[in-house]
Design a protein around this motif. Structure first.
Motif, PDB file in Angstrom:
ATOM      1  N   THR A  48      -4.857   0.791   6.892  1.00  0.00           N
ATOM      2  CA  THR A  48      -5.248   2.103   6.583  1.00  0.00           C
ATOM      3  C   THR A  48      -4.135   3.006   6.767  1.00  0.00           C
ATOM      4  O   THR A  48      -3.248   2.605   7.465  1.00  0.00           O
ATOM      5  N   PHE A  49      -4.233   3.925   5.704  1.00  0.00           N
ATOM      6  CA  PHE A  49      -3.206   5.107   5.645  1.00  0.00           C
ATOM      7  C   PHE A  49      -3.228   5.949   7.156  1.00  0.00           C
ATOM      8  O   PHE A  49      -4.270   6.276   7.728  1.00  0.00           O
ATOM      9  N   GLU A  89      -2.829   9.156   8.954  1.00  0.00           N
ATOM     10  CA  GLU A  89      -3.046  10.492   8.610  1.00  0.00           C
ATOM     11  C   GLU A  89      -2.361  11.500   9.433  1.00  0.00           C
ATOM     12  O   GLU A  89      -2.384  11.454  10.648  1.00  0.00           O
ATOM     13  N   TYR A 108       0.893  -1.122  -0.086  1.00  0.00           N
ATOM     14  CA  TYR A 108      -0.151  -0.015  -0.032  1.00  0.00           C
ATOM     15  C   TYR A 108       0.989   1.159   0.037  1.00  0.00           C
ATOM     16  O   TYR A 108       0.565   2.344  -0.594  1.00  0.00           O
TER      17      TYR A 108
END
Lengths: 272, 272
Positions: free
Chosen positions: A269-270, A272, A102
């Motif tokens: 998940t990225f 942030e 990812y």
């Protein structure tokens, strides 16, 4: 190219599985079920002329990560941090492969879809012999059921729709590659039976019951794990590691000094 | 039976879509792509002898929610809270159907898998004519691409692997049922073209470009929306509502007093 990209990937404990070999690593994998964890691996990737992989600060050889970088034809420094032990059944290698895929896709503007990113990581993990089903489960989150083996579009997933506290206790590693590269006929037969039982009762108690039956029938329980399973009838063994886990408070109720986390509601998940 | 169960379901803005009718509502739906939002709907369900549905405290008629309760053969009070406007292209009806399905499955021990829960909600939404693709997107989270229409196992999803800030501005509703029950030949042709363009460039800028082309070609842009789109070339129109959205800060940069949230990394989740 951009600066460091960080991706969080949940840990994954497999409860039950059967092995499905295929010459094409996209189609190889496992059927089964497991639990993704809020304890996971944070993968930070920075483009660099020479690739380097560290885990909690120490340089490591991590073939599935190298495989992902090769497949994407990029070089980068990968720094992974995790509270989870390596080789103890938490899918750390799968998490590092998926997080790298990812992060590299974002950092290098590879333009791959989600399914294509998962495919790259799954292939690298399967080709390295370090896992069969963690990557697709970690991309999904929750309590995934792997109905059909392999990466998208071949693999097919469902899940148990539930949240839960997770407790775990680990005594150390088992070599996944030794088990999944050897004869798995008996183990896979037990895995198919357990998956059938789970699909008849797709709830958290149904999962634990199916996982306990599987661990017993697959013949992989170590003595240290067996002693805890005798004490706690809502616990089972992580596949594959000398790790005991439960959904709820069974381990702490029985007086064990267990780690606690929760089912992770999302896949990778990225940050942030 | 248990006490109240709460489920959060992300809002969903569809950027582009084509209509795929089928006599079997499991197989009917849309292809396309959209964005799920951290602004969503919290659905609290309590078993009760007579069903009642409220939205932000007011009793509402919500056929997809009634359809879910009928399909599961249960009665309950459903209290939904959301900052999102109804009928303005945020998938509030789909969120209420999906949240009800997850919460009822848990509260009444229906023993359905995740895919089966999604199927119940999708069928109720499609049969009510209130939406075609929100439910499957809201069950997944992120920036979902609907490759094939319908609920699992028929529908097939991919996604754009990215996080983003989302801004939106709404002028009010459009009747989804009027559009999707009328002639959709031109709209669906535009949707297919836009999906092809998106799959060639599955990135956030690629999504916005494809969505803008779709909105223009589908002939659904209202005058109030058109004026904003002229100002902000990174914005598009929510399908279907008089709502403009952007990924990033395009609306606030242009001086609009927009609402802000983020892409929701997970699908529907149980509140803990």
């Amino acid at each position: 190219m951009t600066d460091a990209v960080e991706v969080f990937v949940p840990g994954h404990i497999t409860g039950l599985f059967s092995v499905h070999r295929h010459a094409d690593p996209e189609r190889a994998g496992s059927r089964g079920a497991g639990v993704t964890l809020t304890d996971g691996v944070t993968v930070a990737l920075t483009p660099a002329p020479d690739s380097l992989v560290t885990l909690n600060g120490d340089p490591v050889e991590m073939p599935p990560v190298a495989g992902v970088l090769d497949a994407l034809d990029v070089t980068a420094e990968i720094h992974a941090e995790t509270p989870l032990p390596l080789g103890a059944g938490f899918g750390v290698s799968g998490a590092m492969a998926l997080g790298t895929a990812y992060a590299a896709n974002a950092a290098f503007d590879c333009g791959k879809t989600d399914n294509a990113v998962i495919r790259v990581a799954h292939e690298a993990e399967v080709s390295s012999g370090t896992g069969l089903g963690d990557v697709v489960a970690q991309a999904r989150g929750g309590v995934p059921i792997r109905l059909e083996p392999g990466a998208p579009p071949h693999g097919r997933l469902d899940a148990i729709p539930a949240a839960a506290r997770v407790e775990y206790l680990t005594f150390g590693g088992l070599a996944t590659s030794d088990v999944i590269s050897g004869s798995t006929t008996e183990l896979s037969a037990a895995g198919e039976d357990a998956l059938t039982a789970l699909l008849d009762r797709p709830t958290l108690p149904g999962f634990i019951d199916a996982a306990r039956s599987f661990a017993r029938d697959a013949g992989v329980i170590t003595d240290d794990v067996a002693a805890v399973l005798d004490d706690v009838d809502t616990a089972s063994m992580a596949m594959l590691g000398r790790t005991v886990y439960t959904l709820g408070t069974g381990l702490t109720d029985a007086g064990y000094d267990a780690e606690t986390c929760r089912v992770h509601p999302a896949g990778a998940t990225f940050e942030e």
